[in-house]
Every structure is written in C-alpha cells, then in structure tokens.
Scaffold this motif. Structure first.
Motif, PDB file in Angstrom:
ATOM      1  N   ALA A  63     -97.753  24.006 -17.062  1.00 44.86           N
ATOM      2  CA  ALA A  63     -98.354  24.168 -18.484  1.00 44.86           C
ATOM      3  C   ALA A  63     -99.664  24.774 -18.294  1.00 44.86           C
ATOM      4  O   ALA A  63    -100.076  25.497 -19.092  1.00 44.86           O
ATOM      5  CB  ALA A  63     -98.311  22.719 -19.158  1.00 44.86           C
ATOM      6  N   ALA A  64    -100.404  24.502 -17.259  1.00 45.62           N
ATOM      7  CA  ALA A  64    -101.633  25.048 -16.963  1.00 45.62           C
ATOM      8  C   ALA A  64    -101.644  26.240 -16.614  1.00 45.62           C
ATOM      9  O   ALA A  64    -102.623  27.050 -17.034  1.00 45.62           O
ATOM     10  CB  ALA A  64    -102.498  24.272 -15.810  1.00 45.62           C
ATOM     11  N   PRO A  94     -98.932  23.969 -23.247  1.00 42.24           N
ATOM     12  CA  PRO A  94    -100.116  25.059 -22.841  1.00 42.24           C
ATOM     13  C   PRO A  94    -100.750  25.297 -24.184  1.00 42.24           C
ATOM     14  O   PRO A  94    -100.208  25.337 -25.252  1.00 42.24           O
ATOM     15  CB  PRO A  94     -99.479  25.994 -22.332  1.00 42.24           C
ATOM     16  CG  PRO A  94     -98.217  26.089 -22.646  1.00 42.24           C
ATOM     17  CD  PRO A  94     -97.721  24.681 -22.939  1.00 42.24           C
ATOM     18  N   CYS A  95    -102.142  25.413 -23.884  1.00 40.63           N
ATOM     19  CA  CYS A  95    -102.904  25.653 -25.124  1.00 40.63           C
ATOM     20  C   CYS A  95    -104.278  25.951 -24.599  1.00 40.63           C
ATOM     21  O   CYS A  95    -104.375  26.600 -23.383  1.00 40.63           O
ATOM     22  CB  CYS A  95    -103.329  24.143 -25.710  1.00 40.63           C
ATOM     23  SG  CYS A  95    -104.013  24.277 -27.475  1.00 40.63           S
ATOM     24  N   TYR A 134     -95.685  18.879 -21.832  1.00 39.86           N
ATOM     25  CA  TYR A 134     -96.989  19.214 -21.485  1.00 39.86           C
ATOM     26  C   TYR A 134     -96.904  20.706 -22.312  1.00 39.86           C
ATOM     27  O   TYR A 134     -95.912  21.612 -21.808  1.00 39.86           O
ATOM     28  CB  TYR A 134     -97.081  19.297 -19.966  1.00 39.86           C
ATOM     29  CG  TYR A 134     -97.109  17.866 -19.453  1.00 39.86           C
ATOM     30  CD1 TYR A 134     -98.197  17.228 -19.099  1.00 39.86           C
ATOM     31  CD2 TYR A 134     -95.936  17.499 -19.075  1.00 39.86           C
ATOM     32  CE1 TYR A 134     -98.060  15.928 -18.610  1.00 39.86           C
ATOM     33  CE2 TYR A 134     -95.837  16.194 -18.575  1.00 39.86           C
ATOM     34  CZ  TYR A 134     -96.779  15.498 -18.452  1.00 39.86           C
ATOM     35  OH  TYR A 134     -96.895  14.133 -17.858  1.00 39.86           O
ATOM     36  N   ARG A 147    -108.613  26.201 -19.196  1.00 40.51           N
ATOM     37  CA  ARG A 147    -107.217  25.844 -19.469  1.00 40.51           C
ATOM     38  C   ARG A 147    -107.018  24.388 -20.145  1.00 40.51           C
ATOM     39  O   ARG A 147    -107.901  23.658 -19.624  1.00 40.51           O
ATOM     40  CB  ARG A 147    -106.522  25.652 -18.105  1.00 40.51           C
ATOM     41  CG  ARG A 147    -106.404  27.036 -17.265  1.00 40.51           C
ATOM     42  CD  ARG A 147    -106.019  27.122 -15.908  1.00 40.51           C
ATOM     43  NE  ARG A 147    -106.889  26.268 -15.211  1.00 40.51           N
ATOM     44  CZ  ARG A 147    -106.346  25.351 -14.145  1.00 40.51           C
ATOM     45  NH1 ARG A 147    -105.158  25.470 -13.513  1.00 40.51           N
ATOM     46  NH2 ARG A 147    -107.285  24.716 -13.539  1.00 40.51           N
ATOM     47  N   SER A 159    -101.177  28.156 -19.784  1.00 36.80           N
ATOM     48  CA  SER A 159    -102.239  28.180 -20.621  1.00 36.80           C
ATOM     49  C   SER A 159    -103.402  29.303 -19.958  1.00 36.80           C
ATOM     50  O   SER A 159    -104.069  29.971 -20.673  1.00 36.80           O
ATOM     51  CB  SER A 159    -103.106  26.874 -20.371  1.00 36.80           C
ATOM     52  OG  SER A 159    -104.551  27.000 -20.976  1.00 36.80           O
ATOM     53  N   GLY A 170     -92.783  24.216 -23.796  1.00 40.46           N
ATOM     54  CA  GLY A 170     -93.786  23.292 -23.259  1.00 40.46           C
ATOM     55  C   GLY A 170     -92.808  23.122 -21.756  1.00 40.46           C
ATOM     56  O   GLY A 170     -92.179  23.841 -21.275  1.00 40.46           O
ATOM     57  N   LEU A 192     -97.136  19.470 -15.722  1.00 44.38           N
ATOM     58  CA  LEU A 192     -98.582  19.734 -16.135  1.00 44.38           C
ATOM     59  C   LEU A 192     -99.226  21.078 -15.497  1.00 44.38           C
ATOM     60  O   LEU A 192     -99.681  21.651 -16.050  1.00 44.38           O
ATOM     61  CB  LEU A 192     -99.394  18.483 -15.807  1.00 44.38           C
ATOM     62  CG  LEU A 192    -100.979  18.645 -15.699  1.00 44.38           C
ATOM     63  CD1 LEU A 192    -101.380  18.766 -17.233  1.00 44.38           C
ATOM     64  CD2 LEU A 192    -101.599  17.473 -15.095  1.00 44.38           C
ATOM     65  N   VAL A 239    -104.239  21.562 -21.480  1.00 44.40           N
ATOM     66  CA  VAL A 239    -102.595  21.120 -21.805  1.00 44.40           C
ATOM     67  C   VAL A 239    -102.534  19.938 -22.609  1.00 44.40           C
ATOM     68  O   VAL A 239    -103.569  18.921 -22.596  1.00 44.40           O
ATOM     69  CB  VAL A 239    -102.126  21.130 -20.426  1.00 44.40           C
ATOM     70  CG1 VAL A 239    -100.727  20.377 -20.501  1.00 44.40           C
ATOM     71  CG2 VAL A 239    -102.091  22.193 -19.562  1.00 44.40           C
TER      72      VAL A 239
END
Length: 165
Positions: free
Chosen positions: A55-56, A6-7, A4, A74, A59, A28, A52, A76
C-alpha cells in the motif's frame, strides 16, 4: 478483513471532510489467501507488513501522479472492511491486492501510517525516479528503494486532525 488503503495527505483531508474513503471501487492490500500461500512461512504480523508495504508503494504512485501537496509523504489508511465488500482473486495482479467495492466509512478506519518528515527528500527523489524504475533502470530502482527504506509512522484515528493541521 483488515485492508491497507494507499492515500496521500491531501486525499486524507478529503476523506475526513467526506466522512468516508471513496468513491468505490478502491484498491487496497490485505492478507489474502494468495498472499498466505505465496508467503507460506510468515505469520499474520509479517503478512500484514507485506500488505502495508504494498500500500505504501501504491501511495508513492499517487504522489507521483500529483496528489502530494507541497510536502509529499506516503500515507496508508488501515480499515476494517467486511469480506462481502471485497474482491480478491486471480484477476488482480498482486497477491495481496483487493478491490473494495463500497466506500469505507471513516468509522471503520483503525489507524493511519504516514512518512516522517525526514523521509520527504527520499520520497521526492523516488517520485522523480519512478518512471525510469518502472522501465527497469537499476539506479532509479535504488532511489525508489531509498524511500521504501523509511518506516511509516503509526497514528491513531484521533490523531488524524493533528496530522492534517
């Protein structure tokens, strides 16, 4: 291994343009042995949800650093990454954190999770509160938790262009 990543939406647009997530190394989150040991009673689905969620949270930090665009949400990215491209271990602070040592081709992306537009006001408030929350301010932490209370929506890879459009 399912990872997962973050993006943000602007970063996701750059990923689509480049055809890969990169450059490496990337941070990740995954179901690592340390996470399994720490969360002994959880099944795979619960452990993936923990990854998840981490990762959020990461983000949100990317958004707070200024890569959110006009409507910060946010994001992912979920990808299948060969174990040989990952580093996880005691040197990484979070139990589920991994380092991805190579760029991830867009073809390895399985799905994308994104905040619904209804979450934007809480995400914006959390972005502003993050520095104080990091310093231990309980009210600020409550505000950050408000953003984290929103479930991320799931998008298939073929929906990414519509999501960005």
């Amino acid at each position: 291994m399912r990872v997962y990543l973050p993006c943000t939406l602007p970063a996701l647009a750059r990923v689509v343009e480049a055809g890969e997530l990169g450059p490496a190394p990337l941070t990740g989150y995954a179901v690592t042995p340390a996470l399994i040991e720490w969360y002994a009673s959880g099944d795979t689905e619960e452990l993936e949800y923990v990854a998840l969620t981490e990762a959020a949270r990461a983000s949100l930090r990317l958004l707070a650093d200024g890569d959110g665009g006009a409507v910060p949400r946010r994001v992912v990215v979920v990808a299948e990454v060969p174990d040989s491209d990952l580093t996880a271990g005691a040197e990484l602070a979070d139990r589920g954190r991994v380092r991805v040592d190579r760029p991830v081709p867009l073809a390895k992306v399985a799905a994308v999770h994104v905040d619904d537009l209804s979450a934007v006001p809480d995400v914006m408030a959390a972005m502003d509160a993050l520095p104080a929350a990091d310093k231990g301010d309980d009210d600020a932490r409550f505000t950050v938790d408000g953003a984290e209370a929103h479930e991320l929506m799931w998008y298939a890879t073929q929906e990414i262009p519509d999501l960005l459009g």
